[in-house]
Design a protein around this motif. Structure first.
Motif, PDB file in Angstrom:
ATOM      1  N   TRP A   1       0.843  -1.206   0.000  1.00 36.26           N
ATOM      2  CA  TRP A   1       0.000   0.000   0.000  1.00 36.26           C
ATOM      3  C   TRP A   1       0.874   1.250   0.000  1.00 36.26           C
ATOM      4  CZ3 TRP A   1      -5.244   1.191   0.000  1.00 36.26           C
ATOM      5  CH2 TRP A   1      -6.079   0.075  -0.162  1.00 36.26           C
ATOM      6  N   HIS A   2       0.539   2.187  -0.876  1.00 35.78           N
ATOM      7  CA  HIS A   2       1.218   3.488  -0.835  1.00 35.78           C
ATOM      8  C   HIS A   2       0.206   4.569  -1.165  1.00 35.78           C
ATOM      9  CE1 HIS A   2       1.554   2.857  -5.214  1.00 35.78           C
ATOM     10  NE2 HIS A   2       1.862   1.622  -4.865  1.00 35.78           N
TER      11      HIS A   2
ATOM     12  N   GLY B   1      -4.826   7.226  -3.088  1.00 35.65           N
ATOM     13  CA  GLY B   1      -5.425   8.375  -3.767  1.00 35.65           C
ATOM     14  C   GLY B   1      -6.274   7.961  -4.947  1.00 35.65           C
ATOM     15  N   SER B   2      -5.779   7.000  -5.698  1.00 34.86           N
ATOM     16  CA  SER B   2      -6.504   6.535  -6.881  1.00 34.86           C
ATOM     17  C   SER B   2      -7.787   5.809  -6.498  1.00 34.86           C
ATOM     18  CB  SER B   2      -5.591   5.617  -7.698  1.00 34.86           C
ATOM     19  OG  SER B   2      -6.297   5.036  -8.748  1.00 34.86           O
ATOM     20  N   ILE B   3      -7.689   4.937  -5.475  1.00 37.13           N
ATOM     21  CA  ILE B   3      -8.872   4.198  -5.025  1.00 37.13           C
ATOM     22  C   ILE B   3      -9.913   5.163  -4.454  1.00 37.13           C
ATOM     23  CG2 ILE B   3      -9.698   2.533  -3.301  1.00 37.13           C
ATOM     24  CD1 ILE B   3      -6.977   1.073  -3.692  1.00 37.13           C
ATOM     25  N   LEU B   4      -9.415   6.141  -3.663  1.00 35.18           N
ATOM     26  CA  LEU B   4     -10.332   7.135  -3.090  1.00 35.18           C
ATOM     27  C   LEU B   4     -11.016   7.959  -4.182  1.00 35.18           C
ATOM     28  CD1 LEU B   4      -8.876   8.862   0.103  1.00 35.18           C
ATOM     29  CD2 LEU B   4     -11.069   7.718  -0.166  1.00 35.18           C
ATOM     30  N   HIS B   5     -10.301   8.189  -5.296  1.00 33.50           N
ATOM     31  CA  HIS B   5     -10.904   8.976  -6.363  1.00 33.50           C
ATOM     32  C   HIS B   5     -12.137   8.267  -6.921  1.00 33.50           C
ATOM     33  CE1 HIS B   5     -10.806  12.373  -9.066  1.00 33.50           C
ATOM     34  NE2 HIS B   5     -11.084  11.573 -10.081  1.00 33.50           N
TER      35      HIS B   5
ATOM     36  N   LYS C   1       6.897  11.804 -11.302  1.00 30.27           N
ATOM     37  CA  LYS C   1       8.038  11.367 -10.488  1.00 30.27           C
ATOM     38  C   LYS C   1       7.505  10.839  -9.164  1.00 30.27           C
ATOM     39  CE  LYS C   1      12.015  13.958 -12.157  1.00 30.27           C
ATOM     40  NZ  LYS C   1      12.646  15.290 -12.141  1.00 30.27           N
ATOM     41  N   PRO C   2       7.914   9.604  -8.768  1.00 32.28           N
ATOM     42  CA  PRO C   2       7.289   8.950  -7.616  1.00 32.28           C
ATOM     43  C   PRO C   2       7.200   9.835  -6.375  1.00 32.28           C
ATOM     44  CG  PRO C   2       8.725   7.425  -8.738  1.00 32.28           C
ATOM     45  CD  PRO C   2       8.911   8.747  -9.425  1.00 32.28           C
ATOM     46  N   ALA C   3       8.304  10.483  -6.019  1.00 33.69           N
ATOM     47  CA  ALA C   3       8.279  11.289  -4.795  1.00 33.69           C
ATOM     48  C   ALA C   3       7.278  12.434  -4.927  1.00 33.69           C
ATOM     49  CB  ALA C   3       9.672  11.845  -4.507  1.00 33.69           C
TER      50      ALA C   3
ATOM     51  N   MET D   1       3.801  13.131  -2.920  1.00 38.63           N
ATOM     52  CA  MET D   1       3.614  14.391  -2.195  1.00 38.63           C
ATOM     53  C   MET D   1       2.275  15.033  -2.573  1.00 38.63           C
ATOM     54  SD  MET D   1       6.024  17.795  -2.159  1.00 38.63           S
ATOM     55  CE  MET D   1       5.395  18.411  -3.703  1.00 38.63           C
ATOM     56  N   THR D   2       1.981  15.098  -3.895  1.00 38.37           N
ATOM     57  CA  THR D   2       0.723  15.734  -4.305  1.00 38.37           C
ATOM     58  C   THR D   2      -0.477  14.934  -3.796  1.00 38.37           C
ATOM     59  OG1 THR D   2       0.881  14.622  -6.446  1.00 38.37           O
ATOM     60  CG2 THR D   2       1.635  16.899  -6.347  1.00 38.37           C
ATOM     61  N   ALA D   3      -0.336  13.604  -3.728  1.00 40.44           N
ATOM     62  CA  ALA D   3      -1.437  12.789  -3.208  1.00 40.44           C
ATOM     63  C   ALA D   3      -1.702  13.117  -1.739  1.00 40.44           C
ATOM     64  CB  ALA D   3      -1.130  11.309  -3.370  1.00 40.44           C
ATOM     65  N   TRP D   4      -0.613  13.264  -0.965  1.00 35.55           N
ATOM     66  CA  TRP D   4      -0.755  13.646   0.455  1.00 35.55           C
ATOM     67  C   TRP D   4      -1.374  15.034   0.585  1.00 35.55           C
ATOM     68  CZ3 TRP D   4      -1.093  10.569   4.282  1.00 35.55           C
ATOM     69  CH2 TRP D   4      -0.312   9.415   4.386  1.00 35.55           C
ATOM     70  N   ILE D   5      -0.884  15.970  -0.245  1.00 35.78           N
ATOM     71  CA  ILE D   5      -1.388  17.352  -0.167  1.00 35.78           C
ATOM     72  C   ILE D   5      -2.886  17.389  -0.447  1.00 35.78           C
ATOM     73  CG2 ILE D   5      -1.330  19.597  -1.352  1.00 35.78           C
ATOM     74  CD1 ILE D   5       1.703  19.219  -1.641  1.00 35.78           C
ATOM     75  N   VAL D   6      -3.312  16.668  -1.505  1.00 34.86           N
ATOM     76  CA  VAL D   6      -4.735  16.637  -1.860  1.00 34.86           C
ATOM     77  C   VAL D   6      -5.560  16.062  -0.711  1.00 34.86           C
ATOM     78  CG1 VAL D   6      -6.419  15.410  -3.296  1.00 34.86           C
ATOM     79  CG2 VAL D   6      -4.519  16.622  -4.367  1.00 34.86           C
ATOM     80  N   LEU D   7      -5.041  14.992  -0.110  1.00 40.02           N
ATOM     81  CA  LEU D   7      -5.748  14.356   1.005  1.00 40.02           C
ATOM     82  C   LEU D   7      -5.894  15.322   2.183  1.00 40.02           C
ATOM     83  CD1 LEU D   7      -6.857  11.488   1.187  1.00 40.02           C
ATOM     84  CD2 LEU D   7      -4.769  10.797   2.340  1.00 40.02           C
TER      85      LEU D   7
END
Lengths: 128, 140
Positions: B21-22, B27-31, B102-104, B108-114
């Motif tokens: 899990w990452h 983020g994708s599943i939540l979308h 880029k993975p990092a 980061m953007t996934a965390w920010i959106v959350l």
């Protein structure tokens, strides 16, 4: 026969006509186009719904303003279109039985069109 | 559809449990999950609009149901769902354009959106005066 061998699809799939229905690009663009519209329309609705009150009059007064009524109409138009496309993908991903899939796809369209019609009707009734 | 008829052994994609899990996965599943929730939520908005069109009596009925604590929890979840799907949708538009892979950076953007979605949903409820006992700048 040589033509069939040039394709990666099985001969049977070719005979049954399975494969691309050539609607993918339209779906992709429609989904993104309505998404961009909703970026503007949803915040407008959220700001407007802030005036939502326990009394019907405050909500109706907000909807009666032509620009707000139009925004609701546009937002729910874009939203029902966007969600019809989205739910279509979900159904196609998870439901493999053809008859079930077809019924759900039709119900999906009916439901979204119905919501849009009720929304339009309501805005007109309130504004009239 | 590979099983049907041909009898060919086609490769299967790796199944859910072999993935670590990452956050981009979450983020994708939540979308998709929030998209599904919004589908139901839009029906509630249309019901609200219809209740307003049917006159003050129906509207009062709708408001009574909406004021119930359980409905309030559902409506707050819907608020989060809307904000998340909107913000992550913008993120996806950039991804569609080929930017931000880029993975990092993607993590980061996934965390920010959350994070922004949680803050945004809470802010909307505070500003709209929907939190019981808290009144900021008017509202209901």
């Amino acid at each position: 026969m040589s033509k069939a061998k040039a394709s990666i699809r099985t001969p049977r799939a070719q005979v049954r006509g399975l494969g691309s229905a050539k609607h993918g690009v339209g779906h992709f663009i429609g989904q993104r186009g309505s998404a961009i519209a909703l970026i503007f329309l949803v915040p407008w609705l959220l700001i407007g719904l802030r005036t939502r009150s326990a009394a019907a009059t405050a909500a109706m007064m907000w909807i009666e303003v032509p620009l707000n009524g139009l925004a609701i109409f546009l937002a729910l138009g874009a939203a029902t279109y966007h969600m019809r496309l989205g739910m279509q993908v979900v159904i196609e991903d998870y439901i493999s039985r053809p008859i079930t899939r077809m019924i759900l796809l039709i119900l999906n369209t009916f439901f979204c069109v119905l919501l849009f019609a009720v929304a339009g009707y309501s805005v007109v009734v309130i504004a009239a | 559809m590979a099983q049907i008829g041909t009898g060919e052994q086609r490769p299967l994609s790796p199944h859910l449990q072999v993935w670590r899990w990452h956050v981009t996965m979450l983020g994708s599943i939540l979308h998709r999950a929030t998209g599904f929730a919004n589908y139901v939520g839009v029906a509630l908005i249309v019901l609200w609009l219809f209740a307003a069109a049917m006159g003050p009596g129906r509207y009062a009925q709708y408001e009574q149901i909406a004021a119930h604590p359980i409905t309030q929890i559902i409506l707050f979840g819907f608020t989060f769902s809307i904000v998340y799907h909107l913000l992550n949708g913008v993120r996806h538009l950039f991804l569609d354009a080929g930017a931000g892979y880029k993975p990092a950076f993607a993590s980061m953007t996934a965390w920010i959106v959350l994070g922004l979605s949680l803050i945004g949903a809470a802010a909307i409820w505070l500003l709209a005066g929907l939190v019981p006992g808290v009144a900021i700048g008017g509202g209901a």
